[in-house]
Design an enzyme around this catalytic site. Structure first.
Site, PDB file in Angstrom:
ATOM      1  N   SER A  10      97.395  54.166  59.403  1.00 43.49           N
ATOM      2  CA  SER A  10      98.091  55.459  59.463  1.00 43.49           C
ATOM      3  C   SER A  10      97.240  56.593  60.016  1.00 43.49           C
ATOM      4  O   SER A  10      97.760  57.685  60.252  1.00 43.49           O
ATOM      5  CB  SER A  10      98.602  55.848  58.073  1.00 43.49           C
ATOM      6  OG  SER A  10      99.777  55.129  57.762  1.00 43.49           O
ATOM      7  N   LYS A  19      98.625  58.242  62.967  1.00 46.13           N
ATOM      8  CA  LYS A  19      99.621  59.307  62.881  1.00 46.13           C
ATOM      9  C   LYS A  19      99.074  60.630  63.411  1.00 46.13           C
ATOM     10  O   LYS A  19      99.844  61.548  63.716  1.00 46.13           O
ATOM     11  CB  LYS A  19     100.104  59.481  61.448  1.00 46.13           C
ATOM     12  CG  LYS A  19     101.038  58.377  60.942  1.00 46.13           C
ATOM     13  CD  LYS A  19     101.576  58.714  59.570  1.00 46.13           C
ATOM     14  CE  LYS A  19     102.606  57.700  59.101  1.00 46.13           C
ATOM     15  NZ  LYS A  19     102.006  56.443  58.613  1.00 46.13           N
ATOM     16  N   SER A  41     102.224  60.668  54.423  1.00 42.42           N
ATOM     17  CA  SER A  41     102.139  59.575  55.388  1.00 42.42           C
ATOM     18  C   SER A  41     103.466  58.814  55.501  1.00 42.42           C
ATOM     19  O   SER A  41     103.490  57.592  55.618  1.00 42.42           O
ATOM     20  CB  SER A  41     101.010  58.602  55.011  1.00 42.42           C
ATOM     21  OG  SER A  41     100.624  57.825  56.117  1.00 42.42           O
TER      22      SER A  41
END
Length: 442
Positions: A67, A70, A131
């Site tokens: 993540s 991101k 997230s």
């Protein structure tokens, strides 16, 4: 004990001793390579202002980024808002796939109701704070129509930002196998990968180009419209279990493939650092290792003036000038040059003068007139021994340079003076030639 057994015991003890010795050598070598002894596959520490690299471990090894990828989606969303392509209050209707992904077990998410409208701000907050994977995909579809198109944009943007060692196959950083049968790019089990250096470069560009990202990333908790409170997975933020003074971002990540990683940024006073740790073995380890890196940063590095304003390089305090009233011009730095360096290592840096070749003739001379304050080149520093100072970006490298300018004006000589110099030069050359010829007779 017979001789054979004695010999066998001797060999076993000998091999064990060698193993212990070589193991000691290996451990010492590893310790020498990584002074922090981090329990992480890769790591890097950089100055948040310039991107100057202060510490690294396996920084160019390509690993799963999970993540933390991101951050690229965040960059593209903020850029799209900045360019007016989308707006914070724009509504996004949730489709069946996004709804199902938001309810998938084992994934970080906020629940998104099919057919309901959410603002870009709500989805962005869900992505940046908790997230949220489905929220990320919803934003990707908004910007590019499909997540597949968005992934192409991610890779293109990575190239524009000068990242190296990267591959994006989806917007969220999940393994493609977690996307309910979808895989926007790559194979069914692929996921995003980057090196620690590329991850740090992305983080540096994100907070440099869009510092407002920290307004959201620094929020320890998200109050969502469903009435629930979601914690930020960055447990080093104020009020959370691994709270660390100064931390205000940036992004965690974890999958089975990537292990546990964390891109952190912290500021105390006028000092900001960015750190990345990749592939640690537990959720808490990524925070304890980041704490170790940041402690090292704040305890060992400070911004210091390397070159003062009006500094003159030893051995080249002036540059020769032709066709001027004077035959040289004094030069000095326009401003001071300050860098974040390790405590006590100021004397390990030496100045390096680089003159603008476009302003010089083939003999290395300036041509009058030269105005006071006119840029002649720049001054930078390098480590003694000639090693360059390492930076994440060319823009950051420019911050380690200071203009060198003319300290005075040199007016152009009038035609009479230039004519007399020409005549003097002619007769001087003629006299020299005659003298040489006469000398040759004897």
């Amino acid at each position: 004990m017979n001789r054979y057994k004695q010999f066998s015991v001797f060999v076993a003890v000998f091999i064990l001793s060698l193993t212990t010795v070589f193991s000691g050598f290996i451990n010492k070598a590893e310790a020498a390579e990584d002074p922090l002894g981090l329990n992480a596959e890769a790591a890097i520490l950089v100055d948040g202002e310039t991107g100057k690299v202060l510490y690294e471990k396996n920084a160019d090894v390509v690993l799963g980024v999970a993540s933390m990828s991101k951050m690229m989606t965040e960059y593209i969303v903020l850029e799209s808002i900045d360019k007016g392509k989308i707006s914070w209050d724009q509504k996004v209707k949730i489709n069946e796939y996004i709804h199902k992904l938001s309810a998938a077990p084992g994934l970080s998410n906020v629940g998104l109701t099919q057919g309901e409208d959410y603002t870009v701000k709500e989805l962005y907050s869900a992505m940046a704070i908790h997230s949220g994977n489905a929220a990320t995909v919803a934003l990707a579809e908004l910007i590019s129509g499909t997540e597949k198109n968005f992934v192409q944009l991610m890779n293109k943007k990575a190239e524009e930002l000068g990242l190296k060692d990267y591959k994006f196959v989806n917007a969220s950083g999940l393994n493609n196998s977690s996307l309910l049968g979808n895989h926007p790019a790559g194979g069914a089990n692929d996921e995003n990968v980057m090196s620690a250096r590329a991850t740090a470069r992305l983080a540096y560009r994100l907070i440099t180009d869009y510092p407002e990202v920290l307004e959201t990333a620094s929020q320890a908790r998200l109050e969502f419209r469903d009435g629930r409170t979601y914690d930020n997975f960055n447990f080093m933020l104020p009020g959370l279990v691994h709270e660390y003074e100064g931390v205000d971002g940036l992004k965690t990540g974890s999958t089975d493939f990537a292990g546990y990683g964390f891109t952190a940024t912290a500021k105390r006073g006028d000092q900001r650092f960015i750190s990345v740790v990749m592939k640690t073995d537990t959720r808490d380890t990524r925070f304890t290792e980041t704490e170790q890196v940041l402690n090292y940063a704040f305890s060992n590095f400070n911004k210091e003036t390397i070159l003062k304003k009006n500094y003159q390089a030893k051995g080249q305090k002036s540059v020769p000038v032709v066709k001027g009233k004077g035959d040289s011009v004094k030069i000095h730095t326009k401003d001071e040059l300050a860098l974040t360096i390790k405590n006590g290592e100021k004397d390990q840096y030496q100045p390096k003068l680089v003159l603008d070749k476009k302003k010089l003739n083939e003999d290395g001379e300036l041509t009058a007139p030269v105005k006071k304050g006119e840029k002649i080149g720049y001054m930078t520093v390098e480590a003694k021994g000639g090693e360059p100072v390492s930076f994440l970006t060319e823009d950051g490298e420019k911050l380690a340079k200071v203009d060198v300018v003319a300290a005075e004006s040199v007016e152009k000589a009038n035609w009479f003076v230039l004519s007399m110099r020409g005549i003097g030069g002619f007769f001087g050359d003629l006299f020299g030639s005659v003298a040489s010829a006469v000398k040759g007779l004897f």
